[in-house]
Design an enzyme around this catalytic site. Structure first.
Site, PDB file in Angstrom:
ATOM      1  N   HIS A 133     -12.874  -4.400   7.371  1.00  0.00           N
ATOM      2  CA  HIS A 133     -13.311  -4.271   5.974  1.00  0.00           C
ATOM      3  C   HIS A 133     -14.606  -3.479   5.859  1.00  0.00           C
ATOM      4  O   HIS A 133     -15.346  -3.644   4.895  1.00  0.00           O
ATOM      5  CB  HIS A 133     -13.532  -5.650   5.332  1.00  0.00           C
ATOM      6  CG  HIS A 133     -12.279  -6.439   5.116  1.00  0.00           C
ATOM      7  ND1 HIS A 133     -11.648  -7.104   6.128  1.00  0.00           N
ATOM      8  CD2 HIS A 133     -11.552  -6.662   4.002  1.00  0.00           C
ATOM      9  CE1 HIS A 133     -10.574  -7.727   5.646  1.00  0.00           C
ATOM     10  NE2 HIS A 133     -10.480  -7.468   4.357  1.00  0.00           N
ATOM     11  N   GLU A 141       0.807  -1.225   0.000  1.00  0.00           N
ATOM     12  CA  GLU A 141       0.000   0.000   0.000  1.00  0.00           C
ATOM     13  C   GLU A 141       0.836   1.270   0.000  1.00  0.00           C
ATOM     14  O   GLU A 141       0.458   2.255  -0.639  1.00  0.00           O
ATOM     15  CB  GLU A 141      -0.958   0.008   1.199  1.00  0.00           C
ATOM     16  CG  GLU A 141      -2.178  -0.878   1.023  1.00  0.00           C
ATOM     17  CD  GLU A 141      -1.915  -2.342   1.301  1.00  0.00           C
ATOM     18  OE1 GLU A 141      -0.765  -2.686   1.648  1.00  0.00           O
ATOM     19  OE2 GLU A 141      -2.847  -3.153   1.187  1.00  0.00           O
TER      20      GLU A 141
END
Lengths: 324, 326
Positions: A128, A59
């Site tokens: 999530h 990321e």
């Protein structure tokens, strides 16, 4: 008008702008072969294979490289996979992308987009499911788009793909499959222009994303009791359409702000503070806020339903502000 | 390799210019004329100088918090650098960045960086752009030994290797990450050894030998330009000064510094030039005088420049003008 899904709207925006501008390319996890977990990139697959890249799960480089690529003349669209994973590479966003132009005295055009899904789905649990758009409103240096319909998704994203500043786009998971009308002809939606999704005279509900739909549902129920709700979809948070919100509040004299992210310190507090500063005399009651309870998004369905706001939460706050 | 006199004198001149800039910056800081923090490149001049001699204007670099030398070697304007150190409106960042955020995108400097390893992902992105544009430019990403312990380093090397990007990762191992010795905080003896994990060449070079640095970087740059992918170079050097000007330096002895000073790159290269008969005392004197004058002029420029208007703090966040207030 044709009817397409929210994710197809994103795909159409990408496809149209990629045709126009060869510097646009996109990368992230699970997109080049899979078309994205939610299929948003399926319209591009097979057409621009050299401009859509699957990447390592890295990321900090996914985000940080977007800055480098934009400084070197490209228009990268980097996918963050899940809003929760912005934290994984957050230093590249908050310390590099969002600061570069300012701390170098205005150098470079940082035309990059970070985009991906946020919000709840069916029991995805705490890592999530987050909505963290407020953080990017709090820290200066990035424009925020938070579309609620296919029409807004396409029009705002096309504007983002022509912008010369960093943009972050939060696409709610529960919206990807939602259909809506989109015109055949090309259009762009400017940033900072809210949209009145339903006109009303009794109370203003300022909202975005999934909560626009919950607020519309709430307004339908309340209409049965003779309560006329105005639903204002901000569509972008940086900049946000202060003029339209103030105008609406001056008409209805009552304000509820509804977002899925946490109520405590959520962006609704910023809107509430601004409205009481600039339209205090027009208010006939306290400004109420709808937001998630101050815990993480839990797994079990009854727990998630308890923590995350829905149309009932909007109805409750509207009743409070109207004292009914 | 044989090099002509002008080429070698060019190395010497660049190193002397960097040294003079840094000595002046130190002096000004100690006189409390400069706000903020200053991280000096004294003793490491050969790395920026040797590396940059391989680059074209359209090649990119990412720099570090110890970045003055990289800027000067890439062709930056020392007046604008010095003005930025003063926080003046004529500075590279109009006073918004200071020493740690100097950038000049127009000459390919994609920023000094206040974050350790912050530049590596940016360098990788520039490498992706070059590859998509089918150009033969390269990126040199400078970073310290401490940066090689950050996740960004590992992510960036893997990524650059996977896509065979034209990025040269140039580690300046000055033996200290802030106050900590690299030998006490790093799992490998040589940072270049980490290249093995990413399936790219890893090379060690004497970072105080400007010609050696030039040659090693040349090989990596040639490989990158011809599509051969990234290289990790470890230039071993020594940080003569503290982490920042004013560092009490409690972590090492003065005798160690004195010993290392014997190997500092400028006097070493000077001896080589004299041995080769490439420089005379008069030429040496004139190079130092010119550099001193250049830096003196830069200080003059900075001191005569105005501080920015306070309201200018509200500019430069975005290219378009929306989004400042709401």
């Amino acid at each position: 008008m044709k009817e397409i899904t929210f994710s197809e709207a994103l795909g159409e925006a990408m496809l149209e702008e990629m045709q126009r501008d060869p510097t646009i390319f996109t990368y992230g996890e699970d997109i080049a072969k899979q078309g994205g977990i939610f299929g948003a990139y399926k319209p591009i697959l097979g057409k621009y294979q050299d401009r859509i890249l699957d990447t390592p799960i890295s990321e900090e480089v996914i985000f940080g490289s977007a800055l480098g690529a934009s400084l070197a003349g490209m228009r990268p669209v980097a996918e963050f996979h899940f809003a929760d994973f912005l934290f994984t590479g957050m230093t590249a966003v908050a310390n590099q992308i969002m600061k570069f132009k300012y701390m170098t005295g205005g150098q470079g055009k940082i035309h990059l987009i970070l985009r991906g899904p946020d919000g709840i789905s069916k029991s995805a649990a705490a890592q999530h499911s987050e909505s963290i758009e407020t953080l990017f409103m709090h820290i200066p240096g990035i424009k925020i788009i938070v579309p609620s319909t296919p029409y807004d998704m396409k029009g705002l994203f096309k504007t983002a793909l022509k912008a010369d500043d960093p943009v972050i786009c939060f696409e709610h998971k529960m919206l990807y499959a939602k259909k809506g009308p989109v015109p055949e002809e090309e259009y762009y939606i400017p940033f900072g222009k809210a949209d009145i999704k339903k006109e009303g005279k009794d109370v203003t509900v300022v909202t975005t994303s999934r909560m626009v739909h919950e607020s519309l549902k709430a307004s339908e129920q309340l209409a049965k009791e003779g309560i006329d709700v105005e639903v204002v979809d901000l569509r972008t948070l940086v900049p946000w359409d202060k003029e339209l919100v103030l105008e609406s509040v001056k008409k209805t004299h009552r304000l509820v702000i509804a977002h899925e992210t946490w109520r405590r310190g959520g962006w609704g507090a910023e809107i509430a503070a601004t409205v009481q500063e600039e339209a205090f005399d027009y208010l006939d009651g306290p400004i109420m806020r709808v937001g998630a309870k101050n815990v993480h998004i839990p797994f079990s369905p009854p727990l998630q339903d308890f923590v995350v706001p829905d149309y009932n939460s909007v109805i409750n706050e509207v009743r409070k502000v109207l004292n009914v | 390799m044989q090099y002509d006199k002008e080429f070698l004198i060019g190395f010497y001149r660049t190193m002397v210019r960097i040294r003079n800039f840094e000595l002046k910056a130190e002096e000004l800081f100690l006189q409390a004329k400069l706000p903020g923090f200053i991280h000096l490149y004294i003793g490491e001049e050969a790395i920026a100088t040797g590396a940059m001699a391989n680059l074209r204007k359209e090649d990119y670099i990412t720099s570090t918090h110890r970045g003055h030398g990289h800027m000067i070697a890439k062709g930056a304007d020392v007046n604008k650098m010095m003005a930025e150190l003063y926080g003046k409106e004529t500075g590279y960042c109009k006073g918004k960045g200071g020493s740690m955020h100097i950038a000049d995108v127009s000459i390919g400097v994609l920023g000094a960086n206040g974050e350790v390893a912050g530049g590596l992902p940016i360098a990788v992105g520039a490498g992706m752009a070059i590859k998509m544009q089918k150009k033969d430019s390269v990126v040199v990403s400078f970073f310290g030994d401490g940066a090689s312990n950050r996740g960004a380093f590992h992510e960036a090397l893997n990524w650059a290797s996977v896509y065979r990007l034209p990025v040269i990762f140039l580690n300046e191992n000055n033996q200290f990450a802030s106050t900590e010795r690299v030998s006490e905080t790093t799992s490998v003896q040589n940072i270049a050894d980490r290249a093995v994990g990413y399936n790219i060449p890893g090379v060690i070079v004497d970072g105080n030998d400007v010609i050696a640095v030039y040659e090693v970087v040349k090989e990596a740059v040639d490989r990158a330009r011809s599509g051969g992918g990234p290289t990790l170079i470890e230039a071993k050097t020594y940080r003569i000064k503290g982490h920042f000007v004013g560092d009490p330096v409690l972590y090492r002895n003065e005798s160690e510094v004195n010993e290392k000073w014997q190997f500092e790159p400028i006097s070493r290269f000077e001896s080589t030039l004299f041995e080769m008969g490439m420089i005379t005392d008069a030429e040496k004197e004139s190079i130092w005088r010119e550099a001193e004058q250049e830096i003196k002029n830069a200080v003059n420029f900075a001191e005569k420049s105005k501080y920015p208007e306070p309201e200018s703090a509200l500019q430069d966040l975005f290219e378009s003008d929306t989004g400042y207030d709401y």
